[in-house]
Design a protein around this motif. Structure first.
Motif, mmCIF file in Angstrom:
data_model
loop_
_atom_site.group_PDB
_atom_site.id
_atom_site.type_symbol
_atom_site.label_atom_id
_atom_site.label_comp_id
_atom_site.label_asym_id
_atom_site.label_seq_id
_atom_site.Cartn_x
_atom_site.Cartn_y
_atom_site.Cartn_z
ATOM 1 N N UNK A 1 0.835 -1.202 0.000
ATOM 2 C CA UNK A 1 0.000 0.000 0.000
ATOM 3 C C UNK A 1 0.873 1.256 0.000
ATOM 4 N N UNK A 2 1.914 1.243 0.831
ATOM 5 C CA UNK A 2 2.815 2.383 0.918
ATOM 6 C C UNK A 2 3.619 2.529 -0.362
ATOM 7 N N UNK A 3 4.043 1.395 -0.928
ATOM 8 C CA UNK A 3 4.813 1.432 -2.169
ATOM 9 C C UNK A 3 3.998 2.038 -3.309
ATOM 10 N N UNK A 4 2.724 1.662 -3.385
ATOM 11 C CA UNK A 4 1.849 2.225 -4.414
ATOM 12 C C UNK A 4 1.671 3.721 -4.198
ATOM 13 N N UNK A 5 1.522 4.121 -2.935
ATOM 14 C CA UNK A 5 1.365 5.545 -2.622
ATOM 15 C C UNK A 5 2.600 6.337 -3.043
ATOM 16 N N UNK A 6 3.778 5.741 -2.881
ATOM 17 C CA UNK A 6 5.018 6.402 -3.287
ATOM 18 C C UNK A 6 5.070 6.577 -4.801
ATOM 19 N N UNK A 7 4.650 5.554 -5.528
ATOM 20 C CA UNK A 7 4.661 5.641 -6.995
ATOM 21 C C UNK A 7 3.689 6.700 -7.506
ATOM 22 N N UNK A 8 2.675 7.020 -6.709
ATOM 23 C CA UNK A 8 1.708 8.054 -7.083
ATOM 24 C C UNK A 8 2.195 9.456 -6.724
ATOM 25 N N UNK A 9 3.391 9.516 -6.125
ATOM 26 C CA UNK A 9 3.988 10.808 -5.817
ATOM 27 C C UNK A 9 3.561 11.412 -4.498
ATOM 28 N N UNK A 10 2.963 10.616 -3.611
ATOM 29 C CA UNK A 10 2.534 11.141 -2.310
ATOM 30 C C UNK A 10 3.736 11.259 -1.370
#
Length: 225
Positions: A120-129
Motif C-alpha cells: 500500500x505504501x509502495x503504491x502511494x510512493x509511486x503516485x507521488x505522495x
C-alpha cells in the motif's frame, strides 16, 4: 451524590481524556518505529513498554514518586518552570497516567502497523505522495480502527486507576482525588450508599464505553471482509 463526588468524576474524566490525547500523540510515531525496527534489542524495548501491564501499580507509583521528588532533576526542572512541585499535583498524576497506560495505546497501533501490507505504501510512493500524504490518505484509513482502540483502551484504563494516582498524587480534593480514591474513602467511612452511587456510575460509563468500542471494531471488520 455530593459536590465532592461530582468534582472527582469530572477530574477523572479530564485526566482520562488528556491522557488519551497525549498517548495517541506519543504512541503513533513510537509504534510506527517499532513496527519497522529490526534489531535483537526490540524484544527488550517491547518488554519495557509492557511493564505497566504486569507491575503492581504501587510499585510503578513508588518509583515515579521518587522521580518526581523536588530534589531530583525532573522535580527541580518542573519546579523551576511552573513554580509547583510535580508530586501531589494534577500534572504529576497526568504524567503517571501516561506512563501507566502507555502499553494500552502502543500495542494496538504496533500490531496494526506490523500487519499493514507494505505494498500500500509502495503504491502511494509511486503516485507521488509524500510521507504526510501517505499517512493521511493511505495508512490512517486502513488502520483507523486501531486508533479508536488505542484511545478507548487508554481512556478506560485511566478511569480505573488507583494505586499509581494515590502514590503520586495522594488524596487532594479537586486536585488529585479521582473517583477510585473517592470511592475508597466512602468505603473506609462505611458510607456505602455514596460508594454504591459512585461505583454504579463508573460501572455503567465503562460498560457503555467498551460496548461502543467493540461495536465500532466489529463494524470495521465487517466492512473489510
Amino acid at each position: 451524590m455530593s459536590g465532592m463526588d461530582i468534582n472527582a468524576l469530572l477530574l477523572t474524566v479530564k485526566l482520562a481524556a488528556l491522557t488519551s490525547i497525549i498517548l495517541i500523540g506519543i504512541s503513533v510515531p513510537l509504534a510506527w518505529w517499532l513496527a519497522h525496527w529490526r534489531s535483537p534489542a526490540k524484544s527488550i524495548v517491547l518488554a519495557i513498554l509492557a511493564l505497566p501491564l504486569v507491575l503492581p501499580p504501587t510499585v510503578l507509583g513508588f518509583y515515579l514518586l521518587i522521580s518526581f521528588a523536588p530534589d531530583t532533576w525532573l522535580g527541580q526542572s518542573w519546579l523551576a518552570l511552573s513554580g509547583r512541585q510535580l508530586a501531589f499535583s494534577f500534572e504529576g498524576i497526568l504524567l503517571g497516567s501516561v506512563i501507566y497506560s502507555l502499553p494500552f495505546a502502543v500495542q494496538p497501533l504496533h500490531n496494526a502497523f506490523e500487519q499493514l501490507n507494505p505494498r500500500f505504501v509502495e503504491v502511494a510512493k509511486t503516485l507521488g505522495l509524500n510521507r504526510t500524504q501517505q499517512f493521511m490518505q493511505v495508512i490512517l484509513p486502513i488502520t483507523r480502527g486501531s486508533f479508536f482502540t488505542a484511545a478507548g483502551l487508554s481512556f478506560a484504563h485511566t478511569l480505573g486507576e488507583f494505586g499509581v494516582v494515590l502514590m503520586i498524587g495522594g488524596n487532594i480534593p479537586g486536585e488529585t482525588q479521582v473517583v477510585s480514591i473517592a470511592l475508597f474513602d466512602h468505603v473506609e467511612a462505611m458510607a456505602y450508599e455514596q460508594a454504591h452511587a459512585l461505583a454504579l456510575v463508573m460501572l455503567l460509563f465503562s460498560l457503555c464505553l467498551l460496548t461502543v468500542l467493540y461495536r465500532f471494531n466489529s463494524s470495521r471488520i465487517s466492512l473489510w471482509k
